[in-house]
Design an enzyme around this catalytic site. Structure first.
Site, PDB file in Angstrom:
ATOM      1  N   GLU A  54       0.825  -1.212   0.000  1.00  0.00           N
ATOM      2  CA  GLU A  54       0.000   0.000   0.000  1.00  0.00           C
ATOM      3  C   GLU A  54       0.864   1.269   0.000  1.00  0.00           C
ATOM      4  O   GLU A  54       1.839   1.374   0.745  1.00  0.00           O
ATOM      5  CB  GLU A  54      -0.887  -0.018   1.243  1.00  0.00           C
TER       6      GLU A  54
ATOM      7  N   LYS B 280      -9.632   1.991  -2.711  1.00  0.00           N
ATOM      8  CA  LYS B 280     -10.029   1.503  -1.382  1.00  0.00           C
ATOM      9  C   LYS B 280     -11.432   1.984  -1.032  1.00  0.00           C
ATOM     10  O   LYS B 280     -11.746   3.170  -1.112  1.00  0.00           O
ATOM     11  CB  LYS B 280      -9.019   1.979  -0.337  1.00  0.00           C
TER      12      LYS B 280
ATOM     13  N   CYS C  22      -5.119  -2.148   2.987  1.00  0.00           N
ATOM     14  CA  CYS C  22      -5.029  -1.811   4.411  1.00  0.00           C
ATOM     15  C   CYS C  22      -5.869  -2.784   5.238  1.00  0.00           C
ATOM     16  O   CYS C  22      -5.708  -3.988   5.111  1.00  0.00           O
ATOM     17  CB  CYS C  22      -5.439  -0.346   4.623  1.00  0.00           C
TER      18      CYS C  22
END
Length: 603
Positions: free
Chosen positions: A316, A388, A440
């Site tokens: 990430e 995301k 994440c």
């Protein structure tokens, strides 16, 4: 005398009700009974923490709920809630200590306290409602007396109560996974991530089934413990308390052991290089270090590509800028050119974590920003982008910022990311492989991870940066949560992290490539080469139907919602029963008085 008046005045002031929840402040909290109960509650909280990584003493999770209920045995509802809250507060403060490692002044401390204070509500409410559901009123006139009152209830009703308490726990976890954007980190079942035969049930029930079994056994264990306080000639009932949950645990474990023995012979595999640059968060935030950290990522990638993997994976937010826009440069070229040149030179597929942006005149900065990942073809073309969907509050977006703008200055979150709107499959066409990315902490949400899996999905890919939390238990806890997404969906899950834990999890929940070949340090910089099994080729019939998916993937959180419904019905039944009993009491008292008058008149 003046001092007494002042104390009396303080008791009646508005501050007192807020303070009275704290043990040691309210006068009731100062009595010896509450003190030892609070001590047992604190031990229960520490036991819960020790059940999770790094300690990973899984057996303590089977005892902690028993201690929680035992601490509140024979108390009123408010005291039961406070004792449960102490359990939760001690547990979450110690389990989430790594939040204090975030390199920002003051805000992490406040966030740590606030998050622990919120999560502790679930333990407090569980203890209170569990005793509320018990079919008899227990009075705190001694442990032995309470034990006798507890065991005076028929065994069948005690068994139903134990099941209802377990359902109530799962209902709390279902709410916690969704309320206020959700935070299902370290659900109780996750503590059993190393108990492979037991956790195979997650393929049917999700992680909530493991939590249910653990709590059910623990509640029954408390009953067995109370039975052991009886005189020797009356202790035999302890076995009755745990017989049913123990039989269930053994049956689930036997079925899980059989599942583990089933051969897994993949027809093909995919070789990936996982880059773990181990970049400190302070360095990520410092623009002056951008070139240095990008150079480190390129050097690790060149070393890994010498082993000729088929896919290169970066974690990430690896790039120190936007990938799709020429706003950042590295040497004489843009970041995008540096990345695509690397890919073309080695003729390798790449999955890269980087920020993204889209022009938006209505946005405060003229653009919407995203935490994204990109799929790059061996010819250097960007063929897919995933943004995301589940953003971290107070980290990637600021709740209440419109009404409390000072929060941005205080936390250092000056702008918000925009959430993505859907999962995006990454199709590596010439390799015949398909994956879906979770960024994440998205892999801790069972219901969201399930949405990322299609019948043709070969594996899930988690890109994460736990560098915020230094070298702590956060990396291990995150990986333990990810174990269940692989079991639930029947797909391997590959993890590529900034500073650990980069690894992959097979469909039975086994962790692979946990350590580097030459080191036991999971946090260090380096790369790992992994070979992940793929589903049968699309030409084969079994690849396009649901045969390779799990019951959980097909039906979702049926078990969790079922427990929530059960808990709701049990609470409604208990409320109705108490209301009916309360309404009947005056009438019965009147009849008794009339009967006594009539008998007196007859004489």
């Amino acid at each position: 005398m003046p001092l007494r008046r002042a104390a009396a005045g303080f008791r009646h002031c508005r501050v007192w009700p807020m303070v009275s929840i704290l043990p040691g402040v309210h006068s009731a909290a100062l009595n010896p009974s509450f003190c030892w109960r609070a001590g047992v509650a604190a031990v229960a909280g520490l036991s819960l923490t020790a059940a999770f990584p790094k300690a990973s003493v899984a057996g303590l999770a089977w005892v902690a709920p028993a201690l929680m209920l035992g601490a509140a045995l024979g108390t009123d509802g408010w005291t039961a809630f406070r004792l449960g809250y102490i359990v939760g507060l001690v547990h979450h403060l110690t389990a989430l200590y790594w939040l204090l490692f975030i390199p920002v002044r003051l805000a992490p401390v406040v966030g740590w306290l606030a998050l622990a204070g919120y999560l502790a509500l679930y333990q407090g409410i569980w203890v209170w409602l569990s005793w509320r559901l018990y079919p008899a009123k227990l009075k705190a006139d001694g442990l032995l007396a309470c034990a006798e009152q507890f065991l005076a209830v028929p065994a069948f009703r005690r068994a139903v109560w134990a099941l209802s308490s377990a359902a109530l726990w799962v209902a709390g976890e279902m709410i916690r996974a969704r309320l206020l954007s959700g935070f299902p980190w370290n659900l109780l079942g996750v503590s059993q991530y190393q108990m492979l035969p037991l956790i195979q049930v997650a393929a049917v029930t999700g992680v909530y089934g493991v939590s249910f079994v653990v709590v059910w056994f623990a509640v029954a264990l408390m009953g067995a413990g109370l039975a052991m306080l009886r005189p020797p000639e009356r202790r035999q009932s302890w076995a009755i308390e745990i017989a049913l949950p123990l039989a269930c645990v053994l049956a689930i474990s036997a079925a899980g052991f059989r599942r583990l023995l089933e051969p897994e012979a993949p027809a093909r595999t995919l070789k990936l290089a996982l880059i773990q640059p181990s970049i400190p968060q302070q360095m990520i935030w410092n623009p002056a270090d951008s070139a240095t950290r990008f150079r480190q990522v390129l050097a690790l990638s060149e070393a890994a590509l010498a082993h000729r993997p088929q896919v290169l994976v970066w974690p990430e937010a690896t790039l120190p800028g936007l990938l799709r826009w020429d706003t950042n440069h590295y040497g004489d070229s843009s970041l995008a050119e540096a990345v695509t040149n690397l890919v073309r030179r080695h003729q390798v597929w790449a999955v890269v974590g980087a920020d993204d942006a889209e022009p938006n005149p209505k946005a405060s900065e003229g653009a919407d920003f995203f935490n994204a990942s990109f799929l790059i073809r061996p010819d250097g073309q960007l063929v897919a982008t995933y943004r995301k969907r589940h953003l971290v509050p107070f980290g990637e977006w600021m709740p209440l910022a419109r009404w409390l703008p000072w929060l941005r200055t205080w936390t250092g979150v000056t702008g918000d990311f925009t959430p993505g709107d859907r999962p995006v499959p990454f199709r590596l066409t010439d390799l015949g492989a398909n994956t879906s990315v979770l960024i994440c902490f998205e892999d801790i949400f069972p219901h969201q991870a399930r949405q990322h899996v299609e019948p043709e999905t070969d594996f899930l890919l988690n890109l994460t940066n736990n560098g915020w939390f230094g070298e702590s238990a956060a990396q291990w806890q995150h990986a333990a949560n990810a174990v269940f997404r692989a079991i639930e969906n029947g797909r391997p899950l590959v993890r590529c992290a900034n500073n650990g834990l980069s690894c992959w999890v097979d469909t039975r929940g086994r962790l692979h490539a946990v350590f580097f070949p030459d080191s036991q340090d999971i946090y260090r910089a380096g790369f790992k080469l992994v070979e992940v099994p793929l589903q049968p080729k699309p030409a084969e019939p079994s690849a396009t139907d649901d045969a390779s998916t799990t019951f959980y993937w097909r039906h979702g959180d049926w078990f969790g919602w079922g427990c929530a419904g059960w808990a709701g019905l049990a609470l409604g039944w208990a409320w109705w029963g108490r209301r009916t009993y309360a309404a009947r009491q005056p009438a019965e008292a009147g009849l008794e008085k009339e009967s006594q008058s009539w008998r007196s008149y007859s004489r």
